[in-house]
Design a protein around this motif. Structure first.
Motif, PDB file in Angstrom:
ATOM      1  N   MET A 243       0.823  -1.312   0.124  1.00  0.00           N
ATOM      2  CA  MET A 243      -0.101  -0.055   0.087  1.00  0.00           C
ATOM      3  C   MET A 243       1.018   1.322   0.004  1.00  0.00           C
ATOM      4  O   MET A 243       0.459   2.223  -0.816  1.00  0.00           O
ATOM      5  CB  MET A 243      -1.004  -0.041   1.173  1.00  0.00           C
ATOM      6  CG  MET A 243      -2.189  -0.908   1.102  1.00  0.00           C
ATOM      7  SD  MET A 243      -3.278  -0.844  -0.235  1.00  0.00           S
ATOM      8  CE  MET A 243      -3.738   0.813  -0.099  1.00  0.00           C
ATOM      9  N   ALA A 244       1.874   1.301   0.738  1.00  0.00           N
ATOM     10  CA  ALA A 244       2.821   2.354   0.752  1.00  0.00           C
ATOM     11  C   ALA A 244       3.511   2.460  -0.554  1.00  0.00           C
ATOM     12  O   ALA A 244       3.756   3.623  -1.056  1.00  0.00           O
ATOM     13  CB  ALA A 244       3.652   2.221   1.857  1.00  0.00           C
ATOM     14  N   GLU A 245       4.150   1.564  -1.105  1.00  0.00           N
ATOM     15  CA  GLU A 245       4.904   1.719  -2.238  1.00  0.00           C
ATOM     16  C   GLU A 245       3.954   2.054  -3.461  1.00  0.00           C
ATOM     17  O   GLU A 245       4.423   2.708  -4.256  1.00  0.00           O
ATOM     18  CB  GLU A 245       5.743   0.086  -2.493  1.00  0.00           C
ATOM     19  CG  GLU A 245       6.859  -0.131  -1.503  1.00  0.00           C
ATOM     20  CD  GLU A 245       7.401  -1.628  -1.951  1.00  0.00           C
ATOM     21  OE1 GLU A 245       7.983  -1.930  -1.181  1.00  0.00           O
ATOM     22  OE2 GLU A 245       6.671  -2.148  -2.925  1.00  0.00           O
ATOM     23  N   LYS A 246       2.740   1.431  -3.677  1.00  0.00           N
ATOM     24  CA  LYS A 246       2.219   1.493  -4.897  1.00  0.00           C
ATOM     25  C   LYS A 246       0.806   2.079  -4.854  1.00  0.00           C
ATOM     26  O   LYS A 246       0.433   2.901  -5.834  1.00  0.00           O
ATOM     27  CB  LYS A 246       1.554   0.317  -5.300  1.00  0.00           C
ATOM     28  CG  LYS A 246       2.852  -0.758  -5.667  1.00  0.00           C
ATOM     29  CD  LYS A 246       2.150  -2.173  -6.259  1.00  0.00           C
ATOM     30  CE  LYS A 246       3.314  -2.956  -6.719  1.00  0.00           C
ATOM     31  NZ  LYS A 246       2.832  -4.427  -7.431  1.00  0.00           N
ATOM     32  N   TYR A 247       0.180   2.643  -3.595  1.00  0.00           N
ATOM     33  CA  TYR A 247      -1.066   3.127  -3.579  1.00  0.00           C
ATOM     34  C   TYR A 247      -1.673   4.177  -2.758  1.00  0.00           C
ATOM     35  O   TYR A 247      -1.944   5.190  -3.243  1.00  0.00           O
ATOM     36  CB  TYR A 247      -2.113   2.032  -3.225  1.00  0.00           C
ATOM     37  CG  TYR A 247      -2.030   0.819  -4.231  1.00  0.00           C
ATOM     38  CD1 TYR A 247      -2.382   0.659  -5.558  1.00  0.00           C
ATOM     39  CD2 TYR A 247      -1.660  -0.628  -3.709  1.00  0.00           C
ATOM     40  CE1 TYR A 247      -2.268  -0.467  -6.226  1.00  0.00           C
ATOM     41  CE2 TYR A 247      -1.450  -1.817  -4.563  1.00  0.00           C
ATOM     42  CZ  TYR A 247      -1.853  -1.621  -5.724  1.00  0.00           C
ATOM     43  OH  TYR A 247      -1.747  -2.681  -6.681  1.00  0.00           O
ATOM     44  N   ALA A 248      -1.202   4.166  -1.664  1.00  0.00           N
ATOM     45  CA  ALA A 248      -1.541   5.092  -0.598  1.00  0.00           C
ATOM     46  C   ALA A 248      -1.108   6.550  -0.893  1.00  0.00           C
ATOM     47  O   ALA A 248       0.031   6.955  -1.347  1.00  0.00           O
ATOM     48  CB  ALA A 248      -0.904   4.617   0.726  1.00  0.00           C
TER      49      ALA A 248
ATOM     50  N   TYR B 239       9.918  10.273  -1.342  1.00  0.00           N
ATOM     51  CA  TYR B 239       9.517   8.877  -1.273  1.00  0.00           C
ATOM     52  C   TYR B 239       8.764   8.401  -2.413  1.00  0.00           C
ATOM     53  O   TYR B 239       8.869   7.428  -2.996  1.00  0.00           O
ATOM     54  CB  TYR B 239       8.987   8.517   0.233  1.00  0.00           C
ATOM     55  CG  TYR B 239       8.416   7.097   0.236  1.00  0.00           C
ATOM     56  CD1 TYR B 239       9.261   6.215   0.720  1.00  0.00           C
ATOM     57  CD2 TYR B 239       7.266   6.994  -0.096  1.00  0.00           C
ATOM     58  CE1 TYR B 239       8.951   4.914   0.751  1.00  0.00           C
ATOM     59  CE2 TYR B 239       6.825   5.395   0.004  1.00  0.00           C
ATOM     60  CZ  TYR B 239       7.494   4.519   0.469  1.00  0.00           C
ATOM     61  OH  TYR B 239       7.074   3.064   0.316  1.00  0.00           O
ATOM     62  N   LEU B 240       7.681   9.260  -2.619  1.00  0.00           N
ATOM     63  CA  LEU B 240       6.585   9.068  -3.694  1.00  0.00           C
ATOM     64  C   LEU B 240       7.584   9.170  -4.944  1.00  0.00           C
ATOM     65  O   LEU B 240       6.978   8.318  -5.894  1.00  0.00           O
ATOM     66  CB  LEU B 240       5.166  10.078  -3.554  1.00  0.00           C
ATOM     67  CG  LEU B 240       4.617   9.621  -2.377  1.00  0.00           C
ATOM     68  CD1 LEU B 240       3.280  10.699  -2.321  1.00  0.00           C
ATOM     69  CD2 LEU B 240       3.916   8.312  -2.481  1.00  0.00           C
ATOM     70  N   THR B 241       8.165  10.113  -5.173  1.00  0.00           N
ATOM     71  CA  THR B 241       9.082  10.442  -6.557  1.00  0.00           C
ATOM     72  C   THR B 241       9.775   8.879  -6.694  1.00  0.00           C
ATOM     73  O   THR B 241       9.861   8.400  -7.677  1.00  0.00           O
ATOM     74  CB  THR B 241       9.749  11.393  -6.233  1.00  0.00           C
ATOM     75  OG1 THR B 241       9.163  12.911  -6.148  1.00  0.00           O
ATOM     76  CG2 THR B 241      10.664  11.666  -7.746  1.00  0.00           C
ATOM     77  N   GLN B 242      10.459   8.350  -5.533  1.00  0.00           N
ATOM     78  CA  GLN B 242      11.258   7.482  -5.658  1.00  0.00           C
ATOM     79  C   GLN B 242      10.504   6.003  -6.125  1.00  0.00           C
ATOM     80  O   GLN B 242      10.990   5.472  -6.850  1.00  0.00           O
ATOM     81  CB  GLN B 242      11.968   7.162  -4.091  1.00  0.00           C
ATOM     82  CG  GLN B 242      13.104   7.806  -4.070  1.00  0.00           C
ATOM     83  CD  GLN B 242      13.701   7.933  -2.656  1.00  0.00           C
ATOM     84  OE1 GLN B 242      13.278   6.926  -1.672  1.00  0.00           O
ATOM     85  NE2 GLN B 242      14.668   8.954  -2.129  1.00  0.00           N
ATOM     86  N   GLN B 243       9.159   6.205  -6.096  1.00  0.00           N
ATOM     87  CA  GLN B 243       8.375   5.195  -5.953  1.00  0.00           C
ATOM     88  C   GLN B 243       7.852   5.343  -7.508  1.00  0.00           C
ATOM     89  O   GLN B 243       6.980   4.432  -7.941  1.00  0.00           O
ATOM     90  CB  GLN B 243       7.374   4.756  -4.980  1.00  0.00           C
ATOM     91  CG  GLN B 243       7.765   4.558  -3.600  1.00  0.00           C
ATOM     92  CD  GLN B 243       8.404   3.234  -3.729  1.00  0.00           C
ATOM     93  OE1 GLN B 243       8.000   2.374  -4.228  1.00  0.00           O
ATOM     94  NE2 GLN B 243       9.531   2.960  -2.723  1.00  0.00           N
ATOM     95  N   GLY B 244       8.336   6.368  -8.254  1.00  0.00           N
ATOM     96  CA  GLY B 244       7.516   6.678  -9.447  1.00  0.00           C
ATOM     97  C   GLY B 244       6.174   7.075  -9.537  1.00  0.00           C
ATOM     98  O   GLY B 244       5.455   7.112 -10.387  1.00  0.00           O
ATOM     99  N   ARG B 245       5.858   7.800  -8.180  1.00  0.00           N
ATOM    100  CA  ARG B 245       4.372   8.377  -7.987  1.00  0.00           C
ATOM    101  C   ARG B 245       4.658   9.679  -7.655  1.00  0.00           C
ATOM    102  O   ARG B 245       3.916  10.381  -6.796  1.00  0.00           O
ATOM    103  CB  ARG B 245       3.955   7.535  -6.934  1.00  0.00           C
ATOM    104  CG  ARG B 245       3.370   6.077  -7.277  1.00  0.00           C
ATOM    105  CD  ARG B 245       2.284   5.601  -6.293  1.00  0.00           C
ATOM    106  NE  ARG B 245       2.907   5.224  -5.143  1.00  0.00           N
ATOM    107  CZ  ARG B 245       2.322   5.531  -4.106  1.00  0.00           C
ATOM    108  NH1 ARG B 245       1.072   5.959  -4.224  1.00  0.00           N
ATOM    109  NH2 ARG B 245       2.668   5.458  -2.689  1.00  0.00           N
ATOM    110  N   ALA B 246       5.391  10.694  -8.279  1.00  0.00           N
ATOM    111  CA  ALA B 246       5.582  11.721  -7.661  1.00  0.00           C
ATOM    112  C   ALA B 246       4.214  12.732  -7.961  1.00  0.00           C
ATOM    113  O   ALA B 246       3.850  13.719  -7.191  1.00  0.00           O
ATOM    114  CB  ALA B 246       6.574  12.840  -8.678  1.00  0.00           C
ATOM    115  N   GLY B 247       3.284  12.348  -9.023  1.00  0.00           N
ATOM    116  CA  GLY B 247       1.979  12.804  -9.135  1.00  0.00           C
ATOM    117  C   GLY B 247       1.053  12.829  -7.886  1.00  0.00           C
ATOM    118  O   GLY B 247      -0.074  13.347  -7.672  1.00  0.00           O
ATOM    119  N   ASP B 248       1.343  11.737  -7.012  1.00  0.00           N
ATOM    120  CA  ASP B 248       0.436  11.484  -6.036  1.00  0.00           C
ATOM    121  C   ASP B 248       0.817  12.238  -4.801  1.00  0.00           C
ATOM    122  O   ASP B 248       0.117  12.215  -3.702  1.00  0.00           O
ATOM    123  CB  ASP B 248       0.623   9.919  -5.322  1.00  0.00           C
ATOM    124  CG  ASP B 248      -0.118   8.889  -6.372  1.00  0.00           C
ATOM    125  OD1 ASP B 248      -0.864   9.297  -7.067  1.00  0.00           O
ATOM    126  OD2 ASP B 248       0.200   7.943  -6.324  1.00  0.00           O
TER     127      ASP B 248
END
Length: 417
Positions: free
Chosen positions: A104-109, A233-242
């Motif tokens: 959830m932390a890596e991909k979704y939340a 952290y979110l940028t490292q996960q490829g989720r900068a837009g989140d």
């Protein structure tokens, strides 16, 4: 009047001006189950005779607790969940794909999300600024079908952290210290909001560890602000837009303020058989340990592999002490391999378990024998937790666990060269 994080998130989500104590019906961004609670949730959903899931792409079924399955009954539960996911279009995270809370932390939340799960440690996502909480299977089944649920907006305790960690003192020591301070029911249906100058240097992985165990003090949620470290952290996960910045308002009202000076903390341990039965490592030094378990949704992250490898490099586990290591996700496992942490741990005598919950709940992979002692980085040490009511579980940080694996007794990691 300013709003604390719980009030702010639920006000935004419901489109109304809410305060602690209000009853609200909130949209749900993500709903999840795992393989011990999932079959009951799915059956409750089917009994409602709703035609479809409210949001299939945000309904996630994790097979992580008994993965791979150790017995046919559990295998049949897994088959049931796979079929439901296929029939209704839900997301399936299958064997070996990681612990639900880590994924959830890596991909979704996302900061500001409302997340419900049929697992008490759903609170972990609060480390990213999400209002995430565990609920009963019937409530989660209703959220599956309706896409919303009700809450009483919790009162909030503000945990004001200052100072910096000593060497080998970690976020796990913070939350064990706090639970020992206020008790296992000291924050029942409260929000624990963590802030203060000490948070500014606290990594998201540290925040996830602390939020994960908020429920061990009875809390409804554990919340951190969303800041530059969240963004990184979110940028490292490829989720900068989140990413979005999310903090409590100036003048926010709290029921209680608790101060913790990180610089004064010592490595802390929870003794059998409750999480609030805490002591410092100094008080417990020399206690024999038969098994050390490093992993789970609490401490199975890359930072934990690094901490363990740094202490164990060039050393061997005590021949009388088993050492089990369970990375929380494939991402963690692969990064640990690339950086050499896994090799170091194997050379030190560790057994590497597949990504999942592993020995935490006592279904397989690390069940204790009668009278055996395990020093674990998990979040619970209840009687019988690791599969045997005749076993004894102590909870600690990763550095304390790694140091103790070398000596075979509980050891202060600050004393291991």
């Amino acid at each position: 009047m300013g709003k604390n994080l719980a009030e702010k998130i639920l006000s935004e989500k419901t489109g109304s001006d809410v305060k602690s104590g209000d009853i609200v019906v909130s949209p749900v961004d993500w709903a999840l189950v795992q393989d011990t609670t999932g079959p009951l949730t799915v059956r409750e959903f089917l009994a409602l005779e709703l035609p479809k899931l409210a949001n299939p792409a945000h309904t996630i079924l994790f097979i992580d607790h008994a993965a791979p399955s150790p017995q046919k009954q559990l295998s049949c539960d897994h088959t049931f969940l796979r079929k439901f996911a296929n029939d209704y279009g839900a997301v399936l995270s299958d064997v070996g794909e990681g612990v639900c809370h880590q994924i959830m932390a890596e991909k979704y939340a996302r900061p500001g999300d409302v997340i419900v799960g049929a697992d008490s440690h759903t609170v972990t996502a609060g480390g990213l600024g999400a209002f995430a909480t565990g609920m009963g299977s019937s409530d989660v089944a209703a959220a599956f079908g309706l896409g919303k649920t009700w809450f009483r907006v919790p009162e909030t305790f503000f945990i004001r952290m200052t100072g910096k960690f000593q060497n080998h003192v970690t976020a796990k020591d913070v939350i064990l210290h706090l639970i020992g301070l206020i008790g296992a029911d000291g924050a029942t249906y409260k929000a624990l909001e963590f802030g203060g100058d000490g948070v500014a240097d606290m990594s998201v992985t540290d925040r996830l560890t602390i939020a994960n165990m908020a429920v061990e003090a009875g809390a409804k949620v554990g919340l951190f602000p969303s800041d530059i470290l969240t963004q990184e952290y979110l940028t490292q996960q490829g989720r900068a837009g989140d990413y979005r910045s999310l903090t409590a308002d100036a003048g926010a009202v709290y029921e209680r303020i608790i101060d913790i000076d990180l610089s004064n903390l010592e490595p802390t341990i929870a003794k059998p058989h409750t999480v609030d039965n805490t002591a410092t490592v100094t008080e417990l030094k020399g206690t024999k340990v038969d098994q050390v378990f490093i992993g789970t949704c609490t401490n199975g992250r890359l930072s934990d592999l690094k901490q363990a490898a740094e202490i164990l490099r060039g050393k061997r586990r005590n021949p009388g002490t088993r050492l089990l290591v369970g990375p929380a996700s494939p991402q963690v496992l692969l990064a640990g391999m690339k950086l050499g942490y896994i090799q170091t741990l194997v050379e030190a005598g560790a057994v590497i378990l597949p990504p999942g919950c592993a020995g935490c709940l006592g279904v397989h992979q690390g069940v204790l024998g009668d009278g055996e002692v395990c020093l674990s980085t998990a979040n619970r040490n209840f009687l019988g937790r690791m599969g045997n009511p005749e076993g004894y579980i102590y909870l600690s940080s990763t550095p304390t666990a790694a140091a103790s694996a070398i000596t075979g007794v509980i050891t202060d990691p600050r004393e291991v060269a």
